[in-house]
Scaffold this motif. Structure first.
Motif, PDB file in Angstrom:
ATOM      1  N   PRO A 116       0.811  -1.227   0.000  1.00 43.57           N
ATOM      2  CA  PRO A 116       0.000   0.000   0.000  1.00 43.57           C
ATOM      3  C   PRO A 116       0.840   1.271   0.000  1.00 43.57           C
ATOM      4  O   PRO A 116       0.395   2.300  -0.515  1.00 43.57           O
ATOM      5  N   LEU A 117       2.051   1.232   0.553  1.00 40.72           N
ATOM      6  CA  LEU A 117       2.919   2.408   0.531  1.00 40.72           C
ATOM      7  C   LEU A 117       3.305   2.763  -0.899  1.00 40.72           C
ATOM      8  O   LEU A 117       3.342   3.944  -1.277  1.00 40.72           O
ATOM      9  N   TYR A 118       3.580   1.747  -1.720  1.00 37.82           N
ATOM     10  CA  TYR A 118       3.887   2.002  -3.127  1.00 37.82           C
ATOM     11  C   TYR A 118       2.683   2.616  -3.839  1.00 37.82           C
ATOM     12  O   TYR A 118       2.824   3.557  -4.637  1.00 37.82           O
ATOM     13  N   THR A 119       1.499   2.080  -3.568  1.00 34.35           N
ATOM     14  CA  THR A 119       0.291   2.613  -4.204  1.00 34.35           C
ATOM     15  C   THR A 119       0.109   4.084  -3.827  1.00 34.35           C
ATOM     16  O   THR A 119      -0.148   4.942  -4.680  1.00 34.35           O
ATOM     17  N   ARG A 120       0.268   4.386  -2.547  1.00 33.75           N
ATOM     18  CA  ARG A 120       0.101   5.755  -2.070  1.00 33.75           C
ATOM     19  C   ARG A 120       1.171   6.677  -2.664  1.00 33.75           C
ATOM     20  O   ARG A 120       0.893   7.828  -3.023  1.00 33.75           O
ATOM     21  N   GLY A 156      -4.849  -8.685  -5.058  1.00 41.55           N
ATOM     22  CA  GLY A 156      -5.299  -7.805  -6.139  1.00 41.55           C
ATOM     23  C   GLY A 156      -6.596  -7.095  -5.801  1.00 41.55           C
ATOM     24  O   GLY A 156      -6.768  -5.903  -6.106  1.00 41.55           O
ATOM     25  N   LYS A 157      -7.500  -7.800  -5.131  1.00 40.68           N
ATOM     26  CA  LYS A 157      -8.765  -7.162  -4.728  1.00 40.68           C
ATOM     27  C   LYS A 157      -8.518  -6.092  -3.668  1.00 40.68           C
ATOM     28  O   LYS A 157      -9.187  -5.045  -3.660  1.00 40.68           O
ATOM     29  N   SER A 158      -7.544  -6.319  -2.804  1.00 36.89           N
ATOM     30  CA  SER A 158      -7.170  -5.276  -1.836  1.00 36.89           C
ATOM     31  C   SER A 158      -6.597  -4.056  -2.546  1.00 36.89           C
ATOM     32  O   SER A 158      -6.829  -2.906  -2.137  1.00 36.89           O
ATOM     33  N   LYS A 161      -9.315  -1.865  -3.838  1.00 38.78           N
ATOM     34  CA  LYS A 161      -9.859  -1.029  -2.770  1.00 38.78           C
ATOM     35  C   LYS A 161      -8.922   0.129  -2.439  1.00 38.78           C
ATOM     36  O   LYS A 161      -9.373   1.268  -2.264  1.00 38.78           O
ATOM     37  N   ASP A 162      -7.607  -0.153  -2.360  1.00 35.92           N
ATOM     38  CA  ASP A 162      -6.639   0.905  -2.074  1.00 35.92           C
ATOM     39  C   ASP A 162      -6.724   2.011  -3.122  1.00 35.92           C
ATOM     40  O   ASP A 162      -6.714   3.206  -2.794  1.00 35.92           O
ATOM     41  N   CYS A 163      -6.777   1.612  -4.400  1.00 34.20           N
ATOM     42  CA  CYS A 163      -6.862   2.606  -5.481  1.00 34.20           C
ATOM     43  C   CYS A 163      -8.132   3.435  -5.361  1.00 34.20           C
ATOM     44  O   CYS A 163      -8.092   4.676  -5.465  1.00 34.20           O
ATOM     45  N   CYS A 164      -9.242   2.771  -5.149  1.00 30.93           N
ATOM     46  CA  CYS A 164     -10.517   3.488  -5.068  1.00 30.93           C
ATOM     47  C   CYS A 164     -10.545   4.428  -3.869  1.00 30.93           C
ATOM     48  O   CYS A 164     -11.056   5.555  -3.959  1.00 30.93           O
ATOM     49  N   ASP A 165      -9.976   3.993  -2.740  1.00 27.42           N
ATOM     50  CA  ASP A 165      -9.948   4.846  -1.553  1.00 27.42           C
ATOM     51  C   ASP A 165      -9.092   6.093  -1.777  1.00 27.42           C
ATOM     52  O   ASP A 165      -9.408   7.176  -1.281  1.00 27.42           O
ATOM     53  N   PHE A 180     -11.728  -8.773 -15.583  1.00 24.58           N
ATOM     54  CA  PHE A 180     -12.646  -7.668 -15.876  1.00 24.58           C
ATOM     55  C   PHE A 180     -13.878  -7.771 -14.982  1.00 24.58           C
ATOM     56  O   PHE A 180     -14.288  -6.784 -14.350  1.00 24.58           O
ATOM     57  N   TRP A 181     -14.452  -8.964 -14.916  1.00 26.06           N
ATOM     58  CA  TRP A 181     -15.684  -9.120 -14.137  1.00 26.06           C
ATOM     59  C   TRP A 181     -15.411  -9.105 -12.639  1.00 26.06           C
ATOM     60  O   TRP A 181     -16.260  -8.636 -11.863  1.00 26.06           O
ATOM     61  N   ASP A 182     -14.230  -9.550 -12.219  1.00 23.09           N
ATOM     62  CA  ASP A 182     -13.849  -9.401 -10.804  1.00 23.09           C
ATOM     63  C   ASP A 182     -13.754  -7.920 -10.431  1.00 23.09           C
ATOM     64  O   ASP A 182     -14.184  -7.510  -9.350  1.00 23.09           O
ATOM     65  N   LEU A 183     -13.166  -7.127 -11.325  1.00 23.92           N
ATOM     66  CA  LEU A 183     -13.074  -5.685 -11.083  1.00 23.92           C
ATOM     67  C   LEU A 183     -14.469  -5.081 -10.983  1.00 23.92           C
ATOM     68  O   LEU A 183     -14.750  -4.278 -10.076  1.00 23.92           O
ATOM     69  N   ALA A 184     -15.343  -5.481 -11.900  1.00 22.60           N
ATOM     70  CA  ALA A 184     -16.704  -4.954 -11.886  1.00 22.60           C
ATOM     71  C   ALA A 184     -17.423  -5.298 -10.572  1.00 22.60           C
ATOM     72  O   ALA A 184     -18.195  -4.487 -10.047  1.00 22.60           O
ATOM     73  N   ALA A 185     -17.127  -6.492 -10.028  1.00 24.73           N
ATOM     74  CA  ALA A 185     -17.778  -6.919  -8.786  1.00 24.73           C
ATOM     75  C   ALA A 185     -17.155  -6.266  -7.553  1.00 24.73           C
ATOM     76  O   ALA A 185     -17.812  -6.122  -6.519  1.00 24.73           O
TER      77      ALA A 185
END
Length: 315
Positions: A116-120, A156-158, A161-165, A180-185
């Motif tokens: 998450p530090l890299y994402t931030r 990847g699902k976490s 969430k990090d990106c969206c937050d 694609f459909w995992d992202l949509a869900a």
């Protein structure tokens, strides 16, 4: 006649500048499809610049991203002619000035490694869109050419969430169908496909099927019609072929979600008369013969602008 402003959702100029450090974005003879001279010539007002690591880098490191971002700041936004857009204030400032706007994107999150530090850090440095994979699999998800064709991992699902937050928007171009459909869900937020066409017209795996296109339309995401010849037509790609993809997506109800993502500087072969950003004028001419002025303005800038206005951070 005043040319319509253009917002282009994908190019690989940074990749060429990473591979060939002598390339100067401001040199008209530099050999870039997307150079300052060419985007000025075509009235490209906002250009997305992708961070894409070449396949020769078999163990991507976060430092590689930092090298790209350093190139971007040192060689593109160095003198004020191009301004990085990180928020709505930047978007409006660019739109009402003589500056060209630039949006930083990441194509392949391999070196984030779920940290998450890299994402931030990417967010703080100005990255506002992330395509989680390129064509193959990584720690987060499978790409469209990965043989196992799985979706997102738990990490990847976490990451979603990090990106969206944070306010990083997600790009589904290159994801496997399952991903694609995992992202949509995994998110209620709209997402985009910055450079993919309609699979019903051209069966390349990188194109989107009707269900995917309808999902992007339903969620008011964006679909970036691209100029990659083998995504336009398997045999003979032309500007008319690009228009067929526009017609098709429009017929599905996507007139307000349809945008462009050229993939200039990321392709080895180009559509005749659409070979670099300076030739956008030929596409504009073709659009103006087929569509109303309102539709042309939407496709070239309005649809992207409204998405950015709605989803970029406020400040």
């Amino acid at each position: 006649m005043m040319r319509v402003r253009i917002i282009d959702g994908h190019c690989d100029a940074l990749y060429k500048m990473f591979e060939q450090p002598s390339i100067d974005f401001y040199d008209p003879a530099a050999g870039l499809d997307v150079s300052y001279a060419r985007i000025k010539q075509a009235n490209v007002k906002i250009q997305f610049f992708a961070i894409f690591l070449p396949e020769r880098i078999t163990v991507p490191q976060f430092d590689h991203y930092l090298e790209y971002i350093n190139i971007f700041y040192r060689k593109i936004t160095c003198d004020g002619r191009v301004r990085l857009i990180k928020n709505r204030d930047d978007l409006y400032a660019v739109w009402h000035s003589d500056q060209i706007g630039a949006i930083l994107t990441l194509e392949g999150a391999d070196a984030v490694q779920g940290n998450p530090l890299y994402t931030r850090t990417l967010y703080h440095l100005g990255v506002r869109f992330v395509g989680v994979t390129w064509n193959y699999g990584n720690w987060a998800a499978d790409g469209i050419l990965e043989p196992r064709q799985s979706g997102f991992s738990n990490r990847g699902k976490s990451f979603i969430k990090d990106c969206c937050d944070l306010g990083i928007l997600l790009d589904a171009s290159h994801l496997s169908a399952a991903a694609f459909w995992d992202l949509a869900a995994a998110t209620a937020k709209p997402f985009v496909a910055t450079h993919s066409n309609a699979k019903a017209l051209c069966g390349h795996p990188r194109n989107l099927d009707d269900d995917q296109l309808r999902e992007l339309i339903r969620r008011d995401g964006r679909i970036g019609v691209t100029f990659v010849p083998w995504f336009v037509d398997s045999a003979n790609a032309t500007i008319d072929g690009v228009l067929r993809h526009i017609d098709y997506i429009g017929a599905l109800g996507g007139e307000r979600q349809l945008v462009f993502g050229s993939d200039f500087d990321g392709i080895s072969r180009a559509i005749p008369n659409l070979e670099h950003a300076g030739q956008y004028v030929n596409l504009v001419d073709a659009l103006e013969k087929r569509y109303s002025g309102t539709q042309v303005q939407r496709f070239l800038n309005g649809n992207w602008f409204s998405f950015l206005e709605r989803h970029l951070p406020v400040h």
